[in-house]
Design a protein around this motif. Sequence first.
Motif, PDB file in Angstrom:
ATOM      1  N   MET A 118      -4.963   7.354  -1.331  1.00 47.79           N
ATOM      2  CA  MET A 118      -5.583   6.451  -2.301  1.00 47.79           C
ATOM      3  C   MET A 118      -6.052   5.149  -1.635  1.00 47.79           C
ATOM      4  SD  MET A 118      -3.850   4.945  -5.790  1.00 47.79           S
ATOM      5  CE  MET A 118      -2.658   3.919  -4.973  1.00 47.79           C
ATOM      6  N   ARG A 148       0.795   3.958  -3.003  1.00 43.76           N
ATOM      7  CA  ARG A 148       0.403   5.359  -2.753  1.00 43.76           C
ATOM      8  C   ARG A 148       1.514   6.312  -3.144  1.00 43.76           C
ATOM      9  NH1 ARG A 148      -2.482   3.585   2.837  1.00 43.76           N
ATOM     10  NH2 ARG A 148      -4.538   3.196   1.924  1.00 43.76           N
ATOM     11  N   ASP A 175      -0.426   9.664  -4.353  1.00 41.35           N
ATOM     12  CA  ASP A 175      -1.724   9.861  -3.713  1.00 41.35           C
ATOM     13  C   ASP A 175      -1.713   9.171  -2.348  1.00 41.35           C
ATOM     14  OD1 ASP A 175      -4.347  10.059  -2.893  1.00 41.35           O
ATOM     15  OD2 ASP A 175      -5.206   9.266  -4.743  1.00 41.35           O
ATOM     16  N   ARG A 212       0.833  -1.213   0.000  1.00 41.40           N
ATOM     17  CA  ARG A 212       0.000   0.000   0.000  1.00 41.40           C
ATOM     18  C   ARG A 212       0.863   1.257   0.000  1.00 41.40           C
ATOM     19  NH1 ARG A 212      -3.941  -2.797   3.924  1.00 41.40           N
ATOM     20  NH2 ARG A 212      -5.644  -3.288   2.500  1.00 41.40           N
TER      21      ARG A 212
END
Length: 149
Positions: free
Chosen positions: A44, A36, A41, A32
Amino acid sequence: MALGRALAPLLHAGDAVLLRGDLGAGKTTLARALLRTLCHDPAMEVPSPSYTLVQTYDAPGVEVSHFDLWRLDGPGALVELGWDDACEGIVLVEWPERLGELTPPGARHVDLLVRADGGRDAVLRGWGAQAGAVARLVEDAMKQAGEQA
């Protein structure tokens, strides 16, 4: 998360990152943070691909595919999921031991180990000429996050 943020800028199209570790070791958390960061982001949504087997993301200039092979029926099923095309971008793979002969030869490895105190250790292999840069980036990122490298 700091490790994922540190490694993301080093990845380019054609790179495969193989994430190994027991259940709960932090493979999805690391993925993750990588995703991201790659997609610029930090908020996200990044669902685990445990049931879909693959999630695809459009990062600037490259497609990133996040595979979770825990439920994979065999390497043949991976071809049906678009493995060959995904390898043209960046692939993040949880449970890579299920890749078998489809394991990319130049893959980068991140092995996550859970310590008795609940912390995590990461062993990085296959970063070649980037090993020094990886060590510096990881150390800096861990200091910024207040974690021990």
